[in-house]
Design an enzyme around this catalytic site. Structure first.
Site, short mmCIF file in Angstrom:
data_model
loop_
_atom_site.label_atom_id
_atom_site.label_comp_id
_atom_site.label_asym_id
_atom_site.label_seq_id
_atom_site.Cartn_x
_atom_site.Cartn_y
_atom_site.Cartn_z
N GLU A 176 0.90 -1.15 0.00
CA GLU A 176 -0.08 0.10 -0.02
C GLU A 176 0.81 1.03 -0.02
O GLU A 176 0.74 2.21 0.71
CB GLU A 176 -0.95 -0.05 1.21
CG GLU A 176 -1.93 -1.19 1.08
CD GLU A 176 -2.90 -1.13 2.42
OE1 GLU A 176 -2.90 -0.30 3.31
OE2 GLU A 176 -3.80 -2.04 2.24
N GLU A 287 -5.43 -10.62 -1.97
CA GLU A 287 -6.83 -10.29 -0.85
C GLU A 287 -8.14 -10.29 -1.26
O GLU A 287 -8.80 -9.32 -0.72
CB GLU A 287 -6.14 -9.11 0.09
CG GLU A 287 -4.70 -9.03 0.60
CD GLU A 287 -4.32 -8.05 1.29
OE1 GLU A 287 -5.64 -7.03 1.67
OE2 GLU A 287 -3.12 -7.44 1.33
#
Ligand code: XIL
Length: 381
Positions: A176, A287
């Site tokens: 991220e 994910e």
């Protein structure tokens, strides 16, 4: 007995699941965790101040965990040939001080993976969330220096590699790091203390160290909304293109794919995978889940989204369409693994994110571990 999920895709990609450490605990450990969470919750509630978007305290009180084996454990062992820790391999779970490492929970997952003949991946080495506080501090009330933080990070990566390099097929090296505001590297103002103290080349450095530490694992740069937001997709493209030009050993882009029942369209997912593939990189889905909600609404009646047959069928259809796209991209040699972020709806993090207490149902197995229509659709695809 139902069919086995991963077997249906074994000619295309591995099918993985994020495993919560909670499902591998015994009753006493789970009770202990529950008591800790309860105490933490009471404290949090006491100190809560109204905030924009959340005028009232909306978090739900922790409930005791079910006793003995939760259905997630058997399902994890049966349907997936790849596992990743949902929280236990994050830095704050392991790195408690300059010389303090706790690998208990990570080891436990590795043991589970070995017993079940599964591959394991590592999530994650560098992330602005779930990093220990001490690492950014100098111990005298100020910030750690660049040299100090670099040394700590390098030591962490090397220590983890020395222990697990032969057991881990792929590593989320940086997680991220793209900002949602301007699609360049997330900086200090955007919650990255890594960037704030180390500057922009921390990403390259982490990859060089990871290559030394995990010479045989695939090295992944992982992020969310790449398939959802064109600007962010391009931001990641620019970043990895530059990294390749600089000789940085990144070989895979991880698409988190926390998506929802409407967005993004399958074509966008396809375009995203092919964009990174065009650079010669592999892509993995790290994910995935499909939320019932398309908004972040905190003001929700509970439960807000009716868990009805029409929704379940729609969700099944959407999983199927997306997995068809995955098969195509695997045939093209780009897509290698698909990992779901959890097993049963009971345990999904989406029950509390982005709207605390708003129950969601984004996975293939329901609260009790029963196969949902999406599961049946995928094993027949
Ligand atoms: C989440 C876990 O699922 C939760 O249990 C935890 O409280 C917070 O983190 N992106 C990531 C994952 O990279 O590590 C996050 O996992 C979900 C979003």
């Amino acid at each position: 007995m139902s069919k086995i999920l991963y077997e249906n895709f074994k000619d295309y990609f591995r099918v993985g699941a994020a495993v919560s450490g909670i499902i591998l605990m015994n009753d006493a450990e789970r009770e202990d965790l529950f008591q800790k969470r309860k105490a933490w919750f009471e404290e949090f509630k006491k100190n809560f101040k109204p905030q924009p978007g959340m005028p009232e305290f909306k978090f739900t009180e922790p409930k005791p965990f079910p006793k003995r084996d939760m259905p997630d454990k058997k399902l994890a062992a049966r349907h997936f040939n790849l596992v990743v820790a949902e929280n236990e391999c994050k830095m704050s779970s392991i790195y408690h001080g300059p010389d303090q490492f706790d690998f208990t929970a990570a080891d436990r997952l590795l043991k589970f993976a070995r017993e079940n003949g599964q591959a394991m991946r590592w999530h994650t080495l560098v992330w602005h969330n779930q990093s220990p506080k001490w690492i950014f501090e100098d111990g005298k009330g100020g910030k750690a220096s660049k040299e100090q933080l670099e040394e700590r990070l390098k030591k962490y990566i090397m220590t983890v590699g020395a222990r697990y390099k032969d057991d881990i097929c792929s590593v989320d090296v940086v997680n991220e790091c793209i900002s949602d505001k301007n699609f360049i590297l997330r900086d200090g103002a955007d919650r990255s203390q890594w960037f704030d103290i180390l500057g922009p080349d921390y990403v390259d450095k982490a990859f060089f160290w990871a290559k030394e530490a995990f010479p045989n694992s695939s090295l992944v740069i992982n992020d969310y909304n790449l398939e959802m937001i064109e600007g962010k997709r391009q931001g990641m493209y620019k970043l990895v293109k530059g990294m390749l030009e600089r000789g940085v050993p990144v070989d895979t882009v991880g698409l988190q794919m926390h998506i929802n029942i409407q967005n993004p369209p399958v074509e966008e997912i396809e375009k995203t995978i092919e964009l990174y593939g065009s650079l010669g990189l592999n892509v993995i889905v790290t994910e995935m889940e499909i939320s019932a909600y398309t908004d972040k609404d905190f003001e929700h009646p509970d439960p807000r989204r009716e868990y009805d047959q029409a929704f379940l069928d729609q969700q099944a259809e959407r999983y199927a369409q997306i997995f068809e796209c995955f098969k195509k991209e695997a045939r093209a040699g780009i897509l290698k693994d698909v990992i779901l972020w959890g097993i049963t709806d009971r345990m999904t993090w989406k029950n509390n994110f982005p709207a605390p207490g708003r129950g969601d149902c984004p996975l293939l197995f329901d609260n009790d571990g029963k196969e949902k229509p999406a599961f049946y659709k995928l094993v027949e695809l």
